[in-house]
Design a protein around this motif. Sequence first.
Motif, mmCIF file in Angstrom:
data_model
loop_
_atom_site.group_PDB
_atom_site.id
_atom_site.type_symbol
_atom_site.label_atom_id
_atom_site.label_comp_id
_atom_site.label_asym_id
_atom_site.label_seq_id
_atom_site.Cartn_x
_atom_site.Cartn_y
_atom_site.Cartn_z
ATOM 1 N N ASP A 104 -0.856 -3.289 -3.474
ATOM 2 C CA ASP A 104 -0.244 -2.503 -2.401
ATOM 3 C C ASP A 104 -0.012 -3.341 -1.142
ATOM 4 O OD1 ASP A 104 0.356 0.306 -1.250
ATOM 5 O OD2 ASP A 104 -1.109 -0.518 0.177
ATOM 6 N N VAL A 135 3.768 6.073 9.862
ATOM 7 C CA VAL A 135 3.911 5.596 8.479
ATOM 8 C C VAL A 135 2.641 4.879 8.033
ATOM 9 C CG1 VAL A 135 5.142 3.923 7.024
ATOM 10 C CG2 VAL A 135 6.427 5.452 8.521
ATOM 11 N N ARG A 150 -0.348 7.281 7.630
ATOM 12 C CA ARG A 150 -0.206 8.081 6.407
ATOM 13 C C ARG A 150 -0.537 7.245 5.177
ATOM 14 N NH1 ARG A 150 5.046 11.294 4.118
ATOM 15 N NH2 ARG A 150 5.675 9.190 3.587
ATOM 16 N N ARG A 151 -0.082 6.003 5.146
ATOM 17 C CA ARG A 151 -0.362 5.128 3.995
ATOM 18 C C ARG A 151 -1.854 4.815 3.899
ATOM 19 N NH1 ARG A 151 3.346 2.378 1.054
ATOM 20 N NH2 ARG A 151 2.478 0.869 -0.401
ATOM 21 N N ASP A 187 8.862 9.217 4.487
ATOM 22 C CA ASP A 187 9.002 8.631 3.150
ATOM 23 C C ASP A 187 9.970 7.446 3.169
ATOM 24 O OD1 ASP A 187 7.268 10.515 2.065
ATOM 25 O OD2 ASP A 187 8.886 11.795 1.278
ATOM 26 N N GLY A 214 8.578 -1.178 4.550
ATOM 27 C CA GLY A 214 7.832 -1.902 3.530
ATOM 28 C C GLY A 214 8.646 -3.026 2.925
ATOM 29 N N ARG A 241 -3.731 7.834 2.735
ATOM 30 C CA ARG A 241 -3.516 8.046 1.293
ATOM 31 C C ARG A 241 -4.400 7.096 0.478
ATOM 32 N NH1 ARG A 241 1.934 7.960 1.244
ATOM 33 N NH2 ARG A 241 2.038 5.735 0.826
ATOM 34 N N LEU A 242 -4.484 5.837 0.892
ATOM 35 C CA LEU A 242 -5.343 4.876 0.192
ATOM 36 C C LEU A 242 -6.813 5.283 0.298
ATOM 37 C CD1 LEU A 242 -3.568 1.567 1.256
ATOM 38 C CD2 LEU A 242 -3.721 2.480 -1.084
ATOM 39 N N THR A 285 3.552 -4.272 0.965
ATOM 40 C CA THR A 285 4.168 -3.185 1.718
ATOM 41 C C THR A 285 3.338 -2.826 2.937
ATOM 42 O OG1 THR A 285 5.196 -2.323 -0.290
ATOM 43 C CG2 THR A 285 4.992 -0.803 1.565
ATOM 44 N N LYS A 286 2.029 -2.691 2.750
ATOM 45 C CA LYS A 286 1.157 -2.315 3.869
ATOM 46 C C LYS A 286 1.194 -3.369 4.959
ATOM 47 C CE LYS A 286 -3.394 -2.404 3.454
ATOM 48 N NZ LYS A 286 -3.676 -3.436 4.453
ATOM 49 N N GLU A 322 8.687 4.425 5.225
ATOM 50 C CA GLU A 322 7.696 3.639 4.485
ATOM 51 C C GLU A 322 8.395 2.657 3.555
ATOM 52 O OE1 GLU A 322 3.689 4.338 1.777
ATOM 53 O OE2 GLU A 322 4.627 6.047 2.764
ATOM 54 N N ASP A 323 9.423 3.112 2.900
ATOM 55 C CA ASP A 323 10.177 2.251 1.995
ATOM 56 C C ASP A 323 10.963 1.188 2.766
ATOM 57 O OD1 ASP A 323 11.267 1.527 -0.644
ATOM 58 O OD2 ASP A 323 13.139 2.344 0.166
#
Length: 190
Positions: free
Chosen positions: A98, A62, A65-66, A19, A26, A69-70, A101-102, A22-23
């Motif tokens: 999005d 990361v 996972r992103r 988590d 990103g 999720r998308l 960040t991606k 990712e932040d």
Amino acid sequence: MTSRPQRVDAQANRGRILDVAEDVFGRGGESASTEEVAREAGVGIATVFRHFPTKAALLQAVLIRRLDRLRAQAESLLDTVPDPGAAFFDFFRHLVADAPTKIAIGDALLDAGGDEGGEATQASLGLRRAVGALLDRAQRSGAVRDDVELPEVYALLVATSRAAAVASLDDEVKARTLAIIFDGLAPRPH
């Protein structure tokens, strides 16, 4: 030798690390560090490296996972949004929002020597297939012109996403750009 399941606290640490990473990545892209991830996650750097032996491994996890999720969001729209056109165009808009960040995470992964053609690529292809399913459904409903194919739509999506990420477009410019693209994807009167 069989691997034993992770302890509950180890699983919680792994989730928190992902988590936070990712932040952090990103926001910071290639310049962000695993030390910053450890500090913000409230764990030691050794804990980060116990779960992810390299920065590239952390970034890959990361990004996968992103992307997963998308993909799951896109797939859920196929079943939950009754208007296929709205589902397609709203998800296109979501992917553009999005994108910064991606893209930062993806660029950091490449900079760290991340996996070309590996699991992240497979996750990206899964997202692409889900976008294709939204497109197909929107075309069958008459919301999107039937003479465009996924490669063209994906080129528009990637270009718009990159522009939004790199050029730091304000919300008004993004909205007008998307309106032009969506107008071009609309069915043409015969």
